[in-house]
Write a protein that holds these residues in place. Sequence first.
Motif, mmCIF file in Angstrom:
data_model
loop_
_atom_site.group_PDB
_atom_site.id
_atom_site.type_symbol
_atom_site.label_atom_id
_atom_site.label_comp_id
_atom_site.label_asym_id
_atom_site.label_seq_id
_atom_site.Cartn_x
_atom_site.Cartn_y
_atom_site.Cartn_z
ATOM 1 N N LEU A 113 32.762 51.564 43.898
ATOM 2 C CA LEU A 113 32.193 51.636 42.543
ATOM 3 C C LEU A 113 33.299 52.000 41.553
ATOM 4 O O LEU A 113 33.403 51.420 40.469
ATOM 5 N N GLY A 114 34.099 52.990 41.938
ATOM 6 C CA GLY A 114 35.217 53.400 41.070
ATOM 7 C C GLY A 114 36.246 52.299 40.934
ATOM 8 O O GLY A 114 36.771 52.055 39.840
ATOM 9 N N LEU A 115 36.520 51.614 42.033
ATOM 10 C CA LEU A 115 37.493 50.520 41.990
ATOM 11 C C LEU A 115 37.007 49.409 41.062
ATOM 12 O O LEU A 115 37.778 48.854 40.274
ATOM 13 N N ALA A 116 35.712 49.089 41.157
ATOM 14 C CA ALA A 116 35.155 48.038 40.292
ATOM 15 C C ALA A 116 35.277 48.446 38.830
ATOM 16 O O ALA A 116 35.649 47.634 37.976
ATOM 17 N N GLN A 117 34.985 49.710 38.537
ATOM 18 C CA GLN A 117 35.083 50.185 37.157
ATOM 19 C C GLN A 117 36.523 50.080 36.658
ATOM 20 O O GLN A 117 36.769 49.696 35.512
ATOM 21 N N ARG A 118 37.477 50.413 37.537
ATOM 22 C CA ARG A 118 38.884 50.337 37.125
ATOM 23 C C ARG A 118 39.275 48.890 36.825
ATOM 24 O O ARG A 118 39.990 48.613 35.846
ATOM 25 N N MET A 119 38.804 47.970 37.653
ATOM 26 C CA MET A 119 39.142 46.558 37.422
ATOM 27 C C MET A 119 38.539 46.068 36.101
ATOM 28 O O MET A 119 39.163 45.306 35.362
ATOM 29 N N ILE A 120 37.312 46.533 35.808
ATOM 30 C CA ILE A 120 36.704 46.178 34.520
ATOM 31 C C ILE A 120 37.559 46.733 33.381
ATOM 32 O O ILE A 120 37.886 46.020 32.427
ATOM 33 N N ASP A 121 37.920 48.002 33.492
ATOM 34 C CA ASP A 121 38.692 48.642 32.413
ATOM 35 C C ASP A 121 40.036 47.946 32.194
ATOM 36 O O ASP A 121 40.453 47.728 31.061
ATOM 37 N N LEU A 122 40.711 47.616 33.308
ATOM 38 C CA LEU A 122 41.997 46.916 33.177
ATOM 39 C C LEU A 122 41.802 45.568 32.495
ATOM 40 O O LEU A 122 42.596 45.162 31.635
ATOM 41 N N SER A 123 40.732 44.871 32.879
ATOM 42 C CA SER A 123 40.484 43.534 32.332
ATOM 43 C C SER A 123 40.083 43.606 30.869
ATOM 44 O O SER A 123 40.524 42.775 30.053
ATOM 45 N N VAL A 124 39.248 44.577 30.528
ATOM 46 C CA VAL A 124 38.829 44.719 29.134
ATOM 47 C C VAL A 124 40.044 45.047 28.266
ATOM 48 O O VAL A 124 40.221 44.496 27.176
ATOM 49 N N HIS A 125 40.899 45.905 28.779
ATOM 50 C CA HIS A 125 42.103 46.259 28.023
ATOM 51 C C HIS A 125 42.986 45.020 27.823
ATOM 52 O O HIS A 125 43.433 44.729 26.712
ATOM 53 N N TYR A 126 43.192 44.296 28.933
ATOM 54 C CA TYR A 126 44.075 43.123 28.861
ATOM 55 C C TYR A 126 43.505 42.063 27.924
ATOM 56 O O TYR A 126 44.219 41.508 27.073
ATOM 57 N N GLU A 136 29.618 44.131 46.810
ATOM 58 C CA GLU A 136 29.412 42.866 46.076
ATOM 59 C C GLU A 136 29.885 43.016 44.631
ATOM 60 O O GLU A 136 30.511 42.117 44.071
ATOM 61 N N ALA A 137 29.568 44.157 44.029
ATOM 62 C CA ALA A 137 30.003 44.393 42.642
ATOM 63 C C ALA A 137 31.527 44.426 42.557
ATOM 64 O O ALA A 137 32.123 43.843 41.644
ATOM 65 N N ALA A 138 32.154 45.099 43.521
ATOM 66 C CA ALA A 138 33.619 45.208 43.507
ATOM 67 C C ALA A 138 34.262 43.848 43.770
ATOM 68 O O ALA A 138 35.295 43.506 43.177
ATOM 69 N N ASN A 139 33.636 43.081 44.646
ATOM 70 C CA ASN A 139 34.164 41.749 44.950
ATOM 71 C C ASN A 139 34.106 40.861 43.704
ATOM 72 O O ASN A 139 35.057 40.142 43.388
ATOM 73 N N LEU A 140 32.988 40.938 42.994
ATOM 74 C CA LEU A 140 32.853 40.154 41.763
ATOM 75 C C LEU A 140 33.847 40.649 40.712
ATOM 76 O O LEU A 140 34.431 39.859 39.975
ATOM 77 N N ALA A 141 34.036 41.989 40.671
ATOM 78 C CA ALA A 141 34.994 42.559 39.715
ATOM 79 C C ALA A 141 36.391 42.009 39.996
ATOM 80 O O ALA A 141 37.122 41.630 39.070
ATOM 81 N N ALA A 142 36.757 41.952 41.287
ATOM 82 C CA ALA A 142 38.088 41.448 41.663
ATOM 83 C C ALA A 142 38.223 39.976 41.271
ATOM 84 O O ALA A 142 39.213 39.571 40.643
ATOM 85 N N LYS A 143 37.214 39.197 41.599
ATOM 86 C CA LYS A 143 37.272 37.751 41.347
ATOM 87 C C LYS A 143 37.361 37.474 39.841
ATOM 88 O O LYS A 143 38.227 36.726 39.386
ATOM 89 N N ASN A 144 36.489 38.101 39.073
ATOM 90 C CA ASN A 144 36.466 37.822 37.637
ATOM 91 C C ASN A 144 37.659 38.439 36.914
ATOM 92 O O ASN A 144 38.111 37.907 35.899
ATOM 93 N N SER A 145 38.146 39.550 37.433
ATOM 94 C CA SER A 145 39.323 40.176 36.801
ATOM 95 C C SER A 145 40.538 39.271 36.964
ATOM 96 O O SER A 145 41.341 39.118 36.033
ATOM 97 N N VAL A 146 40.685 38.679 38.141
ATOM 98 C CA VAL A 146 41.795 37.736 38.335
ATOM 99 C C VAL A 146 41.626 36.563 37.371
ATOM 100 O O VAL A 146 42.580 36.107 36.740
ATOM 101 N N GLN A 147 40.408 36.095 37.217
ATOM 102 C CA GLN A 147 40.152 34.966 36.316
ATOM 103 C C GLN A 147 40.582 35.284 34.883
ATOM 104 O O GLN A 147 41.259 34.496 34.244
ATOM 105 N N VAL A 148 40.164 36.446 34.376
ATOM 106 C CA VAL A 148 40.459 36.727 32.965
ATOM 107 C C VAL A 148 41.920 37.129 32.745
ATOM 108 O O VAL A 148 42.423 37.017 31.632
ATOM 109 N N HIS A 149 42.576 37.585 33.815
ATOM 110 C CA HIS A 149 44.012 37.890 33.678
ATOM 111 C C HIS A 149 44.852 36.611 33.728
ATOM 112 O O HIS A 149 46.026 36.638 33.370
ATOM 113 N N GLY A 150 44.259 35.536 34.220
ATOM 114 C CA GLY A 150 45.056 34.331 34.429
ATOM 115 C C GLY A 150 45.908 34.516 35.674
ATOM 116 O O GLY A 150 45.709 35.455 36.447
#
Lengths: 348, 250
Positions: free
Chosen positions: A207-220, A282-296
């Motif tokens: 859960l924490g990892l997913a939140q971090r990936m969201i935060d990194l992606s939102v910042h980027y 599942e949430a963390a997996n989606l966070a990883a997948k979508n974070s890679v997408q938005v980072h390019g």
Amino acid sequence: MDFTFSEDQLLFQESVRDFLVNEVTPERIRASWLTDSGREDALWNQLAELGLTGMTVSEANGGLGMTVLDFVLLAQECGYVGLPEPLVHTVMVAVPLLNDLGGELAEQWLPKVASGEAKVVVGLEQNLLVEDAHVADLLLMQQGGTLYAATPDQFSLCYSESVDPSRKLFTVELLDSAAPVASGEQAATLIARTLNRGALGCAAQVLGLAQRMIDLSVHYTGERQQFGKPIGSFQAVKHHMANVAVRLEYAKAPTHRAAYAVATGQGVAAHAVSHAKLVACEAANLAAKNSVQVHGAMGYTWEVDLHIFMKKAWALANTWGDAGFHKTRIGERVFATDAVLGAGATFV
Amino acid sequence: MKVLVAVKRVVDYNVKVRAKADGTDVDLNNVKMSINPFCEIAVEEAVRLKEAGVATEVIAVSVGEKSCQEQIRTALALGADRGIQVETDGKVEPLVIAKLLKAVVDKEQPQLVILGKQSIDGDNNQTGQMLGALANMGQGTFASEIAVEGDKVNVIREIDGGLQTVSLSLPAIVTTDLRLNEPRYASLPNIMKAKKKQLDVYTPDDLGVAVTSHITQIKVEAPAERKAGITVKDVEELVDKLKNEAKIIS
């Protein structure tokens, strides 16, 4: 019934978050990858000084006498920073197992764990490899239907690389001198409880990892400009992260409920833990997948911090029972002929 | 020796502060609030003095709304022995805070008062100096080192271009600079203990101080955004622009 976290629990979370965010930076994690053990005594001592290693140790043994429910929010914070040290394992898995075993073994080791002097690591057959066995002062190891206690002179290790450089995994071979500490029905019960606690710890961390990936992606996506605007302002990008945020929010309640069930020894604990681990991963997996997408493309590079959290989430998804294992457990409960289902049976 | 430490509730230093749309103030909705970093350093120094056997009691005092009790509890978790809140409504300007602190000083009679050199919200850098004047105490501002020796406190001050050492007769006022110490993190047992420590609440009336305002905040606005830079073709063009447009070289 009030299911909200108490003021103390939220205060602990805030305090521990401040510490972890300031002290466990991506730079420090990267530096730990270059060391032999991948672990830092100084950081472990800091965690002990804050009282974290003794959270679930009884007050009589020098701890705070709390439960995994008190720690679940802190486990999320450990996930948020990608803490390499085995704190979640210690508090949620090793200490409760020592508490359950009781006797001289517990009396000897629990005060040392609380003070940060010793690390106790648990290895179950559910996990093929044992994480952090190289820094264990005491290893509690399942072999068949028996639990053994072994000090470093009573086992040998063979290193195995993980997708997550922070994880140090080993194949463990117990020597004949390792002492059996539980067998038969007692061991089976302890192993089942330990598995639930380990899976719960994973769920909270991801859960924490997913939140971090969201935060990194939102910042980027708030910084990166295209067509004269931050790319986060485009619906095609922001919907990616909104979907993750929704999935994450819906994964929190099952995880907290599982922590409550484990802490209070409810009959639904195993089912609740499996539910939590599935939805959290599942949430963390989606966070990883979508974070890679938005980072390019750069999201997948070594230089960008995203992979620190992404790889840990992937690794934890397959630890303490993978998705198949936990779906099977839920299936067995739901499809049992005597299954009691529905809202009224939520906390049965 | 009794040490009084002032702590202020401010927006957390990690928060990117935004002005309200109508420009009347900073937007504090859903913003994390913390103890002012300089005040945290002050608490740490007081606790270290107690651990060294120099101080016998550390009292944390804050002026503000009820919510500032959170920051007093933080100070108690860091090692202060008891807390005092002077409950006020809305914004209170430095002079009033100094008068309220003076009243607390009169009540508690501390030998040493440690404050942050400034708060990171108002950036006024006034309260410590005003308190020194009101209480008629010597002041060592911008301290990077403190040593209590008998009835004196020696303070190394960070000043432009170097350090200055001053010796103050106790009781005295010290305001802290960044390099005085590195504050500790509150441990979980201490957070729990802090809830049981004494916290007294006074009103300005209790202390005989009138809360008046001499300052009106007219407008709050974000700094102007930086304009995008330009790319020059070569060094000659760069030198030309620095000389003729920016006029920063001749």
